[in-house]
Design an enzyme around this catalytic site. Structure first.
Site, PDB file in Angstrom:
ATOM      1  N   TYR A   1       0.825  -1.214   0.000  1.00 20.06           N
ATOM      2  CA  TYR A   1       0.000   0.000   0.000  1.00 20.06           C
ATOM      3  C   TYR A   1       0.858   1.263   0.000  1.00 20.06           C
ATOM      4  CZ  TYR A   1      -2.782  -3.848   1.841  1.00 20.06           C
ATOM      5  OH  TYR A   1      -3.347  -5.095   2.055  1.00 20.06           O
ATOM      6  N   HIS A   2       1.906   1.269  -0.839  1.00 19.05           N
ATOM      7  CA  HIS A   2       2.822   2.405  -0.955  1.00 19.05           C
ATOM      8  C   HIS A   2       2.911   2.877  -2.409  1.00 19.05           C
ATOM      9  CE1 HIS A   2       5.146   0.657   2.762  1.00 19.05           C
ATOM     10  NE2 HIS A   2       4.061   1.314   3.118  1.00 19.05           N
ATOM     11  N   PRO A   3       1.816   3.271  -3.055  1.00 16.25           N
ATOM     12  CA  PRO A   3       1.913   3.672  -4.464  1.00 16.25           C
ATOM     13  C   PRO A   3       2.622   5.013  -4.632  1.00 16.25           C
ATOM     14  CG  PRO A   3      -0.281   4.158  -3.633  1.00 16.25           C
ATOM     15  CD  PRO A   3       0.441   3.413  -2.538  1.00 16.25           C
TER      16      PRO A   3
END
Length: 528
Positions: free
Chosen positions: A465-467
């Site tokens: 969840y680190h775009p």
């Protein structure tokens, strides 16, 4: 139609920073818009509470398109949709990445974004409760502290990684990132320190700052090369505000390219095919998506040394009473109390894998539950080479975008992912930890060969969840903003969030996003 000097589209970490810094000048007016609600729920402020939040109450609830290299799976992709954005729902781990991450940005044409250039802004943002040296600040807005009441099994996992030859470190954000240790977190006195609480809340009394929640930005209205206004919806009603000075897009690596494309900024041929009038031809909008690929090892433990299994009703009541009384106990935990940054081969200069050490069995969402005491040791590939896209399905602002990380389309990512997985399996077999370990739930003892582990990666691998990267900073034809975060070919729009990162950083992305926003505020206030 109301007019504001600065309109900020998105109250995530970056938006909250900008709202604070810009409204400090009483001579300007600032509007901050957020699609989600205010951050009022108590679970948003109790560190352990994020694990209890409903899956889609405070996030957009996105999913990826089917991933060809992951057996066609669609992966859940939560992104913050609440005042504070991701900083209000994340795991609160404070990491900045390696020095070389930013030096790589400089080598890619962003020469004013080397580590030497960004360090002062990390320090400006930070209020660290332990570290005060050349790498850390102590009087910034963002509270950073040590974990309170670390679980016994977490300490054993830290010892286990040391037994594998990884040195202990007291600071992942200092002179060298490599090592194993306890994470500092964005918490303060037992409460979450989100960008909303640290930056926005102190500024709410300023008469020149307006914060509007539950307001979805739909479209930027342009007059040639200038953004004249922003259209949005609140409570089902369409509204519009005029922009006197600048529009600051801070909707994240998914939301920022979406808003630009809906407004006619992007690859002209793609926009025309959707019936959107192309106004600014920037083919890099929505391209260059990068994400950390995560592989978990989950194992049973033979006693109540962590969280799971201890969280029965009576125990939860006792935890709650302890928390209310003195802000201590398990509810102060961020779950990811410790971690490591390791090199899987000796020829590397910097770590290629991040390890999360968690005192609970954390399974990929929606697949299966565990009914035993357990731990999770998960690994991330820090510098993925796969590049994905964010594109529009249609011209309707309510339609979720097509998110395609294109996981494992580069051999490097699979190679280093498997190397990280093999390392994490060694952790649970070390002498200090093996006596507490029962069954290996994932991947499972039956999976031993390289082909087995590759199959496991394709079946169980997920993102962290680190775009980043979808409005890349630079000066070439595929870049979207320049080094001062100004949208190319437009005079008064900046993009000021994680979407502008040229490449993924080696760690969690909240602190770097705040740093980017601090720099953006500095540019704006200096008139550059």
């Amino acid at each position: 139609m109301q007019t504001f000097d600065y309109v900020i589209a998105g109250a995530g970490p970056a938006g909250c920073v900008l709202a604070n810094r810009l409204s400090a000048d009483s001579g300007v007016s600032v509007l901050l818009l957020e699609a989600g609600p205010k951050d009022r729920h108590p679970y948003l402020h109790i560190p352990a509470g994020y694990a209890k939040l409903k899956p889609s109450a405070y996030n957009w609830g996105y999913s990826t398109v089917p991933q060809n290299e992951l057996n066609g799976r669609e992966l859940w992709y939560p992104q913050g949709r609440v005042v504070g954005g991701a900083s209000s729902i994340n795991a609160m781990i404070y990491t900045r990445g390696a020095h070389s991450d930013y030096d790589e940005w400089a080598s890619l044409g962003c020469d004013t974004w080397s580590y030497e250039h960004v360090l002062p802004f990390f320090k400006k943002a930070e209020a660290n409760n332990r570290l005060a040296n050349g790498y850390h600040g102590t009087d910034g807005p963002l509270r950073v502290s040590d974990p309170v009441g670390v679980q016994p099994i977490t300490r054993m996992m830290v010892h286990a990684v040391q037994q594998l030859g990884v040195p202990y470190t007291a600071d992942f954000n200092g002179g060298r990132q490599e090592g194993v240790g306890f994470h500092q977190t964005t918490t303060y006195r037992g409460r979450r320190a989100s960008a909303a609480t640290c930056y926005l809340k102190p500024a709410l009394g300023r008469p020149n700052l307006t914060v509007t929640s539950n307001a979805t930005a739909d479209k930027i209205v342009f007059d040639r090369d200038r953004a004249e206004s922003l259209q949005f919806r609140k409570s089902g009603r369409k509204k519009e505000v005029r922009i006197a000075r600048e529009l600051l897009v801070t909707s994240g690596a998914i939301g920022s390219p979406k808003l630009l494309m809906l407004s006619g900024v992007g690859r002209s041929t793609e926009l025309s095919a959707l019936g959107i009038n192309p106004l600014v031809d920037l083919p890099g909008v929505g391209k260059n998506l990068q994400e950390h690929f995560n592989l978990p090892v989950v194992a049973e433990i033979n006693g109540p040394y962590g969280f799971y299994g201890n969280d029965k009703f009576v125990q939860q009541v006792l935890w709650a009473l302890q928390y209310l009384h003195n802000r201590t106990g398990p509810l102060t935990s961020t779950l990811g109390e410790a971690g490591a940054f390791v090199r899987t081969t000796t020829d590397l200069t910097d770590p290629d894998v991040q390890i999360h050490l968690m005192a609970a069995p954390v399974m990929p969402h929606g697949i299966k539950r565990v009914s035993a005491y357990g731990i999770t040791v998960a690994s991330n590939v820090l510098r993925p080479r796969s590049r994905g896209t964010v594109t529009l399905r249609d011209s309707n602002p309510d339609t979720p975008p097509l998110i395609d990380p294109q996981f494992l389309t580069k051999a490097y990512d699979l190679e280093h992912g498997i190397a990280g997985l093999e390392f994490t399996r060694q952790i649970i077999r070390t002498p200090v930890l093996s006596k507490y370990i029962g069954r290996e739930i994932l991947p499972g003892e039956e999976l031993q060969s390289k082909d087995d582990l590759i199959g496991y990666a394709r079946t169980w691998g997920k993102m962290d969840y680190h775009p980043v990267g979808t409005c890349r900073m630079g000066e070439d034809d595929m870049s979207v903003v320049d080094q001062k975060l100004r949208l190319h070919n437009v005079v008064n729009v900046r993009v000021c969030d994680s979407s502008t990162m040229p490449t993924q950083i080696s760690g969690n992305t909240n602190a770097p996003t705040i740093m980017i926003a601090e720099r953006a505020a500095d540019f704006i206030l200096a008139g550059t």
